[in-house]
Design a protein around this motif. Structure first.
Motif, mmCIF file in Angstrom:
data_model
loop_
_atom_site.group_PDB
_atom_site.id
_atom_site.type_symbol
_atom_site.label_atom_id
_atom_site.label_comp_id
_atom_site.label_asym_id
_atom_site.label_seq_id
_atom_site.Cartn_x
_atom_site.Cartn_y
_atom_site.Cartn_z
ATOM 1 N N ARG A 188 -15.231 -1.736 -0.360
ATOM 2 C CA ARG A 188 -14.804 -0.249 -0.054
ATOM 3 C C ARG A 188 -13.323 -0.547 0.030
ATOM 4 O O ARG A 188 -12.357 0.136 -0.707
ATOM 5 N N ILE A 189 -12.665 -1.857 0.161
ATOM 6 C CA ILE A 189 -11.104 -2.144 0.150
ATOM 7 C C ILE A 189 -10.918 -2.234 -1.163
ATOM 8 O O ILE A 189 -9.773 -1.867 -1.755
ATOM 9 N N ASP A 190 -11.663 -2.790 -1.984
ATOM 10 C CA ASP A 190 -11.513 -2.919 -3.421
ATOM 11 C C ASP A 190 -11.380 -1.653 -3.953
ATOM 12 O O ASP A 190 -10.234 -1.341 -4.979
ATOM 13 N N ASN A 191 -12.491 -0.596 -3.835
ATOM 14 C CA ASN A 191 -12.357 0.722 -4.403
ATOM 15 C C ASN A 191 -10.828 1.230 -3.764
ATOM 16 O O ASN A 191 -10.451 2.132 -4.683
ATOM 17 N N LEU A 192 -10.546 1.255 -2.627
ATOM 18 C CA LEU A 192 -9.239 2.072 -1.983
ATOM 19 C C LEU A 192 -8.008 1.202 -2.914
ATOM 20 O O LEU A 192 -7.183 2.074 -3.291
#
Length: 310
Positions: A188-192
């Motif tokens: 999810r950090i990657d996506n953000l």
């Protein structure tokens, strides 16, 4: 993971060795304090020997100061070693990324590479810092305090035979639940990061085609997904503290009640019960520290898997 730590600790191995040594000295001093207090309660006070009381009090003060100095030194060296490891690992990853082809960069995405070199490396750095201190302190404290408790009164130590397995079971269940959640949170950090990077790179295009509202919704969606993943992990981690406090209070109550009956029967002096209660707290705190280390190791293992992909 151990091989990775040893490889990237170049230049900081001395600090990585000194930190555990100092933490062991700190634990020894802390373990001696309840025994000195028991001696004051059982021998010095009944005898009315004020000189002996002051001598033992001075010994307790000296042990506390030595423990404090060792603790500060251990924290200092653990911080230097862990941050040095993080710097070496980030440099190694950066050099590796410089050799990537455009196809490799597209396969990972630049947002994911940034996360791996920052957030994932920070997780492993924190794991090393905790490992050099808590992973040494907790087992030494647990085993030594348990051995001393049994030597003080084996019957009273049977209370721990019930509490420790229950706590280990709870910690194991929480670890199993959190391991997968840590991997999800990193994605999810990657996506953000990817959403934010796209918006910054194409900011002129976004303004030219009046796409601000669309980009806000897109960022909000990525942000909310990360928040939900972080909450899922955090709510499970914070469950450890109330469980530990409940176990600690129940155990202390059982020890005081059972120990009081043993004292009334004349099978144990009062000072031993005081020391035993202190050791109970140290044992349960050691289990709590181990649980935190294991949870951090779960996060570090998820980060290690992502770093090794590079």
């Amino acid at each position: 993971m151990l091989q990775l730590f040893l490889t990237h600790l170049q230049g900081y191995k001395r600090q990585a060795v000194l930190s555990p040594i100092l933490i062991v000295l700190e634990v020894i001093c802390e373990l001696l304090l309840p025994l000195v207090m028991a001696e004051i309660v059982d021998a010095a006070i009944p005898a009315g020997d004020e000189t002996y009381i002051f001598i033992l009090g001075a010994a307790m003060l000296a042990l506390a100061l030595i423990a404090m100095a060792c603790g500060v030194g251990s924290a200092k060296y653990a911080t230097i070693a862990s941050q040095g490891f993080g710097a070496n690992l980030r440099q190694c990853l950066f050099d590796k990324v410089q050799e990537f082809s455009f196809a490799d960069i597209d396969r990972f995405s630049s947002a994911s590479l940034i996360t791996r070199m920052t957030n994932d490396v920070n997780a492993m750095t924190m794991m090393l810092a905790m490992g050099l201190r808590m992973l040494v302190r907790a087992p030494v404290m647990l085993i030594a305090a348990l051995a001393i408790s049994i030597s003080l009164n084996a019957r009273l130590a049977l209370v721990l035979a019930v509490v420790i397995p229950v706590m280990i079971l709870v910690i194991g269940v929480l670890m199993k639940l959190c391991t997968k959640l840590f991997e999800t949170m990193q994605k999810r950090i990657d996506n953000l990061n990817n959403t934010l990077q796209e918006n910054l790179v194409a900011i002129r295009v976004v303004k030219a085609f009046v796409r601000e509202n669309f980009e806000r919704k897109k960022f909000k969606k990525s942000n909310d997904e990360l928040m939900e993943a972080a909450l899922a992990v955090g709510l499970r981690i914070i469950a450890i503290l109330p469980v530990m406090m409940l176990a600690m209070n129940i155990t202390t109550l059982a020890v005081v009640w059972y120990g009081g009956n043993i004292i009334i029967a004349g099978d144990m002096p009062v000072g031993n019960l005081t020391a035993f209660t202190t050791y109970i707290v140290q044992i349960l705190m050691s289990l709590m520290m181990l649980s935190m280390v294991f949870l951090q190791s779960s996060r570090a293992m998820a980060s290690l898997k992502r770093v090794n992909e590079i």
